[in-house]
Design a protein around this motif. Structure first.
Motif, short mmCIF file in Angstrom:
data_model
loop_
_atom_site.label_atom_id
_atom_site.label_comp_id
_atom_site.label_asym_id
_atom_site.label_seq_id
_atom_site.Cartn_x
_atom_site.Cartn_y
_atom_site.Cartn_z
N PRO A 190 0.82 -1.21 0.00
CA PRO A 190 0.00 0.00 0.00
C PRO A 190 0.86 1.26 0.00
CG PRO A 190 -0.12 -1.13 2.12
CD PRO A 190 0.70 -1.98 1.23
N PRO A 191 0.26 2.40 -0.32
CA PRO A 191 1.01 3.66 -0.29
C PRO A 191 1.34 4.06 1.14
CG PRO A 191 -1.31 4.07 -0.68
CD PRO A 191 -1.13 2.59 -0.73
N PRO A 192 2.19 5.06 1.33
CA PRO A 192 2.48 5.54 2.69
C PRO A 192 1.20 5.91 3.42
CG PRO A 192 4.01 6.51 1.11
CD PRO A 192 2.98 5.78 0.31
N VAL A 193 1.16 5.59 4.71
CA VAL A 193 -0.07 5.79 5.49
C VAL A 193 -0.51 7.25 5.49
CG1 VAL A 193 -1.04 5.63 7.82
CG2 VAL A 193 0.35 3.77 6.93
N ASN A 194 0.45 8.18 5.43
CA ASN A 194 0.05 9.60 5.48
C ASN A 194 -0.71 10.05 4.24
OD1 ASN A 194 2.13 9.70 3.61
ND2 ASN A 194 3.49 10.96 4.87
N ARG A 195 -0.82 9.19 3.23
CA ARG A 195 -1.60 9.53 2.04
C ARG A 195 -2.96 8.85 2.02
NH1 ARG A 195 3.16 8.58 -2.49
NH2 ARG A 195 4.72 9.99 -1.57
N ALA B 264 -5.64 9.10 3.91
CA ALA B 264 -6.85 9.91 4.13
C ALA B 264 -7.36 10.50 2.83
CB ALA B 264 -6.55 11.01 5.14
N ASP B 265 -6.45 10.86 1.93
CA ASP B 265 -6.86 11.43 0.65
C ASP B 265 -7.25 10.35 -0.36
OD1 ASP B 265 -6.43 14.04 1.49
OD2 ASP B 265 -4.32 13.99 0.91
N ARG B 266 -6.50 9.26 -0.36
CA ARG B 266 -6.71 8.24 -1.39
C ARG B 266 -7.82 7.26 -1.03
NH1 ARG B 266 -1.11 6.06 -3.80
NH2 ARG B 266 -2.67 4.91 -4.99
N ASP B 267 -7.95 6.94 0.25
CA ASP B 267 -8.98 5.98 0.68
C ASP B 267 -9.31 6.26 2.14
OD1 ASP B 267 -10.59 3.84 1.38
OD2 ASP B 267 -9.43 2.37 0.25
N PRO B 268 -10.23 7.19 2.40
CA PRO B 268 -10.55 7.56 3.78
C PRO B 268 -11.00 6.37 4.64
CG PRO B 268 -11.47 9.15 2.25
CD PRO B 268 -10.95 8.01 1.42
N ALA B 269 -11.70 5.41 4.03
CA ALA B 269 -12.15 4.24 4.80
C ALA B 269 -10.96 3.43 5.29
CB ALA B 269 -13.07 3.38 3.94
N ALA B 270 -9.96 3.26 4.43
CA ALA B 270 -8.75 2.53 4.82
C ALA B 270 -8.03 3.27 5.94
CB ALA B 270 -7.83 2.34 3.62
N ALA B 271 -8.01 4.61 5.85
CA ALA B 271 -7.36 5.40 6.90
C ALA B 271 -8.06 5.20 8.24
CB ALA B 271 -7.37 6.88 6.51
N THR B 272 -9.38 5.12 8.21
CA THR B 272 -10.14 4.88 9.44
C THR B 272 -9.82 3.51 10.02
OG1 THR B 272 -11.95 6.30 8.69
CG2 THR B 272 -12.47 4.68 10.40
N ARG B 273 -9.74 2.51 9.16
CA ARG B 273 -9.41 1.16 9.62
C ARG B 273 -8.00 1.12 10.22
NH1 ARG B 273 -12.00 -0.15 4.54
NH2 ARG B 273 -9.96 -0.40 3.51
N GLN B 274 -7.06 1.76 9.54
CA GLN B 274 -5.68 1.76 10.02
C GLN B 274 -5.56 2.45 11.37
OE1 GLN B 274 -3.00 0.29 9.13
NE2 GLN B 274 -1.41 1.42 10.22
N GLN B 275 -6.26 3.55 11.53
CA GLN B 275 -6.22 4.27 12.80
C GLN B 275 -6.79 3.41 13.93
OE1 GLN B 275 -8.39 7.97 12.74
NE2 GLN B 275 -7.28 8.80 14.49
N ALA B 276 -7.87 2.70 13.65
CA ALA B 276 -8.47 1.84 14.67
C ALA B 276 -7.53 0.68 15.01
CB ALA B 276 -9.81 1.31 14.17
#
Length: 343
Positions: A255-260, A262-274
């Motif tokens: 996957p791309p760097p985590v800091n990207r 939120a822009d590329r896939d907000p749902a994935a960012a939410t899952r990663q944060q959890a």
């Protein structure tokens, strides 16, 4: 190579003049080998025909036991109360003959390893982590040598200060010239030409050998003799066609760097944060570093591309496929399933 065995004391073996160490393998191959940071030593030992049946990794054990510092000296001081002699860790160990004080330093590294192993084993047993350690040690042993590193020149210290692909091409050419010379001389590359000197030369971009010799490191006698080699490498990198220049970063399969995210896939960012929050809490509960609870790369892959269906059995299968050990699967399966359900 340092060896210590109860009842036999400590011995030092130089594999350079002794290419056949099969007698050593026959004598100790079936025993448990106590190593500190075994993943670093096992590939080198395998190259000279030494392969253990079992290992106890004191560095990994210290991590699982929750010790705040896991370097050998720190762990020895924490658990045994001894202070190890320092001073020759950065020495050029290809030197022959090795000075006597270096030999003493090497011998002291293993003098207390067996005692340290016993202290760590007792601590792990007290914490209920003996089986975790057994699985981790088995995984280290089964891992085998790491694959050849792609684009090893990218690990040059200071490479991130180079902004253009042309500069990266020049650095790569210079790195390859240095590596070739170091191999032929059988010395560490940094002793041929320091990383900082290579980066400095690329940034200065000298157009003549005389200009290269004006740079600090290149003024020395050794590099004055090699100025043609270094200047030629810079010229080759400078002359590369645009299509052959290296990219700023090598393409990856993950996957791309985590800091990207939120822009590329907000749902994935939410899952990663959890997932990160849950693993951090679990890490604190069991006093095990997050990265030892589960590979961060495996977590990112799971959160970026969730398995379907998103249930504990499927998550467990994905973790096993990614190399997680059973103790890790049992600890993290449910919390990762919950993280996947967030979005």
């Amino acid at each position: 190579m340092q060896l210590r065995r109860a009842g036999a004391g400590t011995g030092l073996v130089d594999p350079v003049p002794l290419p056949d160490l099969s007698s050593v393998q026959d004598a100790i191959g079936d025993e448990e080998w106590v190593l500190h940071a075994a993943s670093q030593d096992l590939p080198c030992l395998a190259e000279i025909g030494l392969v253990p049946a079992r290992v106890f990794d004191t560095e990994l054990a210290a991590r699982l036991a929750g010790l705040p510092r896991v370097g050998l000296a720190a762990v020895v001081e924490s658990l045994l109360g001894y202070s190890l002699v320092k001073g020759h860790s950065a020495a050029d160990w290809s030197t022959r003959p090795l000075p006597e004080e270096w030999l003493v330093y090497a011998a002291l590294d293993v003098e207390v390893l067996v005692d340290l192993r016993d202290a760590l084993a007792a601590l792990l047993a007290e914490q209920g982590k003996t089986e975790w350690a057994r699985q981790e040690f088995a995984a280290v042993l089964a891992a085998g040598p790491p694959p050849p590193r792609q684009d090893p020149w990218r690990r040059t210290s200071g490479v991130h200060g180079l902004r253009s692909r042309r500069q990266l091409g020049m650095l790569r050419a210079l790195w390859e010239a240095r590596d070739d010379l170091a191999r032929r001389r059988d010395v560490a590359p940094g002793r041929v030409l320091p990383d900082a000197a290579m980066v400095s030369a690329v940034q200065a971009d000298p157009r003549t050998e005389s200009a290269l010799l004006e740079l600090p490191v290149f003024r020395g006698r050794a590099n004055r003799r090699l100025v043609g080699t270094w200047f030629g490498a810079l010229a080759r990198g400078r002359a590369l066609p645009e299509a052959e220049l290296p990219l700023h970063s090598k393409p990856g399969d993950g996957p791309p760097p985590v800091n990207r995210w939120a822009d590329r896939d907000p749902a994935a960012a939410t899952r990663q944060q959890a997932a990160r929050a849950a693993l951090t809490e679990l890490s604190e509960k069991h006093a095990v570093p997050v990265e030892n609870l589960l590979s961060p790369d495996l977590v990112r892959r799971l959160m970026w591309t969730p398995p379907e269906p998103r249930d504990p059995a499927t998550v467990a299968a994905a973790l096993r496929a990614g190399g997680a050990r059973e103790w890790q699967v049992e600890l993290t399966r449910d919390l990762l399933t919950d993280a996947l359900s967030r979005a």
